[in-house]
Design an enzyme around this catalytic site. Structure first.
Site, short mmCIF file in Angstrom:
data_model
loop_
_atom_site.label_atom_id
_atom_site.label_comp_id
_atom_site.label_asym_id
_atom_site.label_seq_id
_atom_site.Cartn_x
_atom_site.Cartn_y
_atom_site.Cartn_z
N ASP A 67 37.04 62.31 8.46
CA ASP A 67 38.08 62.11 7.51
C ASP A 67 39.45 62.28 7.93
O ASP A 67 39.92 62.85 9.15
CB ASP A 67 37.68 63.38 6.34
CG ASP A 67 36.38 63.29 5.85
OD1 ASP A 67 35.91 62.14 5.85
OD2 ASP A 67 35.94 64.38 5.80
N GLU A 79 11.97 80.27 39.27
CA GLU A 79 11.60 81.34 37.90
C GLU A 79 12.80 81.72 37.16
O GLU A 79 12.61 81.76 35.79
CB GLU A 79 11.34 82.82 38.70
CG GLU A 79 10.19 83.02 39.53
CD GLU A 79 10.00 82.51 40.93
OE1 GLU A 79 11.16 81.97 41.33
OE2 GLU A 79 9.02 82.82 41.58
#
Ligand code: ADP
Ligand code: MG
Length: 908
Positions: A332, A290
């Protein structure tokens, strides 16, 4: 609504009572904020509590629980013996719903806070000062500054514009950017697309510059009016959640099948039909984990907020998972790997030796520096504290700072050479040109940029080779090199032909500046390497400069290569597919090349993270599995294309985020391990007991107590598990790999056998063997013992699943809330049996001290097995057979990762 495009600027100034030179005052801003509200679309109404509760009942497991409650109620009505059972079941249903709603609420809050942080910003003029504010805080009357990459924050009338172009495709469907003109005089009845002196919310500035006064915000904007845009998109489930849903379905089927078997067996044994129905339904309940979906949601939300703490804003939830499987990071260089704090180290003009350090500059060198300063836009400004700071592009700022230390006075220089125009810098061109009015008449053209890009006039061979030699020696020392060329013209061509000016330049000199790596980057690259992640550098800088820095921080090691944009252009996609692993550094590339690099890595089955900041980076960010935008240096376009935004622009943050992503994945695996063992043991145990004719192993109420209370509450703390220290020492998990990969299925089966065996033994001893006087064996005692063994093993089990190394090795204390909840639950379960009224209520039976001893012993069995297993794992060579089983149990195998042969199909 007013036709702002027809209104004159003076009228607007009056209407909105704003001074265009200074912008709104803070008092006015407060007033207007009260009057107009936030600049956002009215959010969808919050889901009401009732609806939230109703939504819970869409969940199959809750429905099954409810069915169980109804059946037991019917049963109680029929037999008339008490409503305790239905009452307990119903209160457990209610508890489950409360748990789900409160925890979901917590997760929701975390994600909402994130959405607020993700709100883009813009630059406005207020109180005579430029300020960066969240776009949601923009009010009518604000003056906003527009430049390429900016998302227009609200509708506005242009006050100034220079070659401004705006992409209005999201509004008008027109794919070509619209050219804007502040001075356009328009007449009535124009559609939005033709209102050239207006800019509209959500549109993207693609070129030029401008200033606009905001005329409408929020729902009053054109965007706000478009119907359909308003409905907020439902949060999508992440791939992991989807796979979990699928797993949930498989489990439900198992549950239903076992229920049918149990039903059939019970029927043959002549059990009462109503009891059987209830039992079968409860078995189905028992089999369904559950709390699994809930814990997964929490784990994701927790991962997201941990990432935020480490400066990584998650924009799209699935990115949390993707990050965990990243195997290549393309990053970069400038600003991400380096500090973007450039300092001039050396300069050279023909005819004198290269100049370094503190010496005095010759007049010729000084003249070169003056021209370089004239070709730069960065300028010194005196800050509030009286200190001089140089604002602008870091490369230019370095030049200006250097010029200042050499005693240059910029003001008279600028007065002498007034600026007549500029061809701006772009990462594609890698150069820029300033056009200055020469006091001696005509114009001075100054072009600065990458040496290999500047179009010099033909030079003597000797000078040419000297220039190259000096350039290369600068670059080899990791310096970024800027060259300057000049030219004189008598007359300027029309603006759209200015490009012609960039030719036949006379070489003036070069300047070299250092951009030191961020201090934490080398360690982060090392961490990534150990975690099986390759780091690749992408830069517009010269190959030698890039290589020197890459070597310094450990990106470029022996056997790996540097490739330039020009060389890359020569390679076909197939060539790149084959050789992509060889290149660690891409130099002199344009943003457009990034997308090829991403695709090449992806064609090798790698999961790629790619960084970016500019407008042109957006396609590559989208193509990457995890697009990473820079929060500080990045444009809004890059940010909105990205999956995550780094608020500190730092490479090391990406590695941290990957770590967090892996942690999320690992916590979810732990949760599955934890919950499935418990659920599967319940099913196995009950089936076995029924088939063996022992009767009902544990009652529905007991099952629910264990599943919701016993497992649910400690289980929630798995979502907050801090990371396993070894998590960054393994290779990345395959994105498509099953949760059960790597032997998880094996341990689940093994523990299920151990737990159900312990439970069944407890039941057998309690039911049929006399233990201690005063407590004759009975079915009730058997059930009670099985119940406590189930609960307690589960509590111990959660400590086992936390780590592959021994629970004794891994500090039990590093997750205190979990330990507390485990201890509390252990006590609570004991109290269920020890407190008579509660005991009766739950259908339990009193047991004696010897029973407790037996329970204690049996409880330790599964954990002992697990610990023994962990011990063996570190000596795998002893047990080849075990590995065979592990292999066999890995039914859901990873999709075969690329083998060398596969690549060889097209590669030489
Ligand atoms: P990166 O990808 O490392 O940020 P850029 O695209 O910004 O690289 O710069 C590439 C090259 O363009 C640099 O090596 C330098 O020669 C040149 N350059 C960079 N900034 C400027 C500038 N402001 N003006 C002129 N040239 C520049
Ligand atoms: Mg740059």
């Amino acid at each position: 609504m007013e036709d702002w495009y027809l209104t004159t600027i003076n009228e607007i100034s009056e209407k909105l009572s704003v001074n265009f030179g200074k912008g709104l005052s803070s008092d006015q801003v407060h007033e207007k904020q009260a009057q107009y509200g936030k600049n956002e679309f009215s959010r969808q109404k919050k889901e009401s509590l009732i609806r939230k509760i109703l939504r819970q009942f869409k969940d199959v497991s809750v429905l099954i629980l409810l069915l169980a409650a109804i059946l037991s109620l019917l049963l109680a009505l029929r037999s008339g013996h008490g409503f305790i059972e239905p009452a307990v079941i119903i209160s457990i249903v209610i508890m489950n719903v409360i748990l789900a709603i409160t925890q979901e609420g917590k997760a929701e809050k975390a994600l909402e806070a994130l959405a607020d942080m993700n709100s883009p910003s813009c630059i406005v003029l207020r109180d005579g000062k430029k300020q960066q504010i969240h776009t949601t805080d923009v009010v009518p009357g604000d003056i906003v500054l527009l430049e390429p990459g900016v998302m227009v924050p609200a509708d506005g009338r242009l006050l100034e514009s220079t070659s401004l172009a705006v992409d209005e495709s999201s509004l008008t469907g027109e794919s070509e950017p619209a050219e804007k003109d502040a001075a356009a005089e328009l007449s009535g009845g124009l559609p939005i697309g033709d209102q050239d002196n207006m800019v509209f919310m959500g549109c993207l500035v693609t070129a030029g510059r401008g200033k606009a006064v905001i005329t409408a915000t929020g729902m009053e904007t054109q965007m706000g009016k478009i119907a359909g845009f308003l409905g907020e998109t439902q949060p999508q489930k992440t791939p992991l959640q989807q796979r979990l849903d699928r797993m949930g379905k498989v489990i439900s089927v198992i549950a239903i099948l076992s229920a049918i078997v149990l039903f059939a067996v019970g029927l043959r044994q002549g059990m009462e039909i109503w009891n059987l129905v209830l039992l079968a339904v409860s078995l189905a309940v028992a089999a369904v984990p559950e709390t699994l979906a809930l814990i997964v949601t929490l784990t994701l939300a927790n991962g997201v907020s941990n990432m935020v703490k480490k400066n990584a804003l998650v924009r799209k939830l699935p990115a949390v998972e993707t990050l965990g499987s990243v195997s290549v990071i393309c990053t970069d260089k400038t600003g991400t790997l380096t500090q973007n704090k450039m300092t001039v180290k050396s300069l050279w003009v023909p005819g004198s030796p290269a100049f370094c350090d503190e010496e005095k500059l010759s007049e010729r060198q000084m003249e070169f520096l003056r021209r370089l300063a004239l070709a730069s836009n960065a300028r010194p400004e005196t800050g509030d504290d009286g200190e001089t700071v140089v604002l602008g592009n870091p490369t230019e700022a370095a030049v200006i700072r250097y010029a200042l230390t050499k005693g240059m006075d910029l003001a008279p220089l600028e007065a002498q050479y007034p600026k007549a125009g500029e061809i701006p810098f772009s990462s594609d061109r890698k150069m820029m040109t300033a056009i200055l009015k020469d006091p001696q008449g005509g114009y001075l053209i100054l072009t600065k940029g990458a040496l290999d890009r500047l179009p010099f006039k033909p030079q003597e061979q000797e000078l040419r080779s000297e220039i190259n030699e000096k350039h290369d020696s600068f670059a080899a020392g990791a310096l970024r090199v800027i060259a300057l060329g000049s030219r004189r013209v008598e007359e300027l061509p029309p603006e759209d032909a200015w490009g012609e000016l960039e030719r036949d330049l006379t070489f003036e000199g070069i300047i070299g500046m250092i951009d030191p790596p961020r201090p934490e980057v080398a360690a982060a690259i090392e961490t990534a390497k150990r975690a099986g992640i390759r780091t690749v550098m992408i830069t517009g800088d010269h190959a030698s400069t890039a290589a020197a820095i890459a070597r310094e921080i450990g990106i470029l090691s022996d056997g790996q290569k540097v490739i330039t944009g020009a060389e890359l252009a020569e390679l076909s996609d197939d060539d790149l597919h084959c050789s992509v692993r060889d290149y660690s550094v891409y130099a002199r590339v344009s943003p457009e090349d990034k997308i090829r690099i991403v695709k090449a890595w992806q064609s090798r089955h790698e999961i790629v993270a790619m960084t970016g900041d500019g407008v042109n980076d957006a396609p590559a960010l989208k193509a990457a599995d995890a697009g990473v935008a820079m929060g500080k240096a990045g444009t809004e376009v890059a940010k909105s294309a990205a999956d995550i935004v780094l608020t500190d622009d730092n490479f090391a943050t990406i590695v941290e985020a990957v770590h967090e992503g892996r942690n999320v994945y690992s916590n979810i695996r732990k949760t599955i391990y934890f919950l499935l063992v418990c659920n599967l043991s319940e099913v196995t145990g009950m089936l076995f007991a029924q088939i063996a004719g022992w009767g009902i192993l544990v009652t529905p109420v007991m099952l629910l107590l264990v599943n919701v209370l016993g497992d649910g509450i400690p289980g929630l703390h798995l979502a907050r598990e801090t990371s396993d220290p070894r998590i960054m020492q393994n290779d990345p998990v395959d994105k498509g790999a099953s949760f059960f990969a790597g032997g998880l299925m094996y341990v689940i089966i093994q523990q299920t056998i151990a737990v159900s065996a312990a439970m069944l033994t407890a039941f057998y001893l309690g039911s049929f063997v006399s233990i201690g006087s005063g407590f004759p064996p009975s079915h009730g005692i058997g059930q009670t013992m099985a119940f406590i063994v189930l609960g307690w093993t589960s509590f111990l089990h959660i400590l086992t699943v936390r780590s592959r190394s021994s629970i004794f090795k891994r500090a039990i204390l590093d997750n205190p809330p979990m330990l507390i909840s485990v201890l509390a639950m252990t006590l609570v379960f004991a109290l269920f049996v020890l407190i008579p009224p509660v005991r009766d209520l739950l259908g339990l039976t009193a047991i004696g001290p010897y029973h407790w001893l037996v329970i204690l012993g049996l409880t330790l069995v599964p954990t002992a097995v697990a610990e023994f297993e962990k011990l063996l794992e570190n000596h795998t060579n002893i047990l080849a057979y075990r590995n065979k089983i592990v292999g066999w149990t890995a039914i859901w195998r990873k999709p075969a990762k690329e083998t060398k042969n596969e690549a060889a199909d097209i590669c030489p």
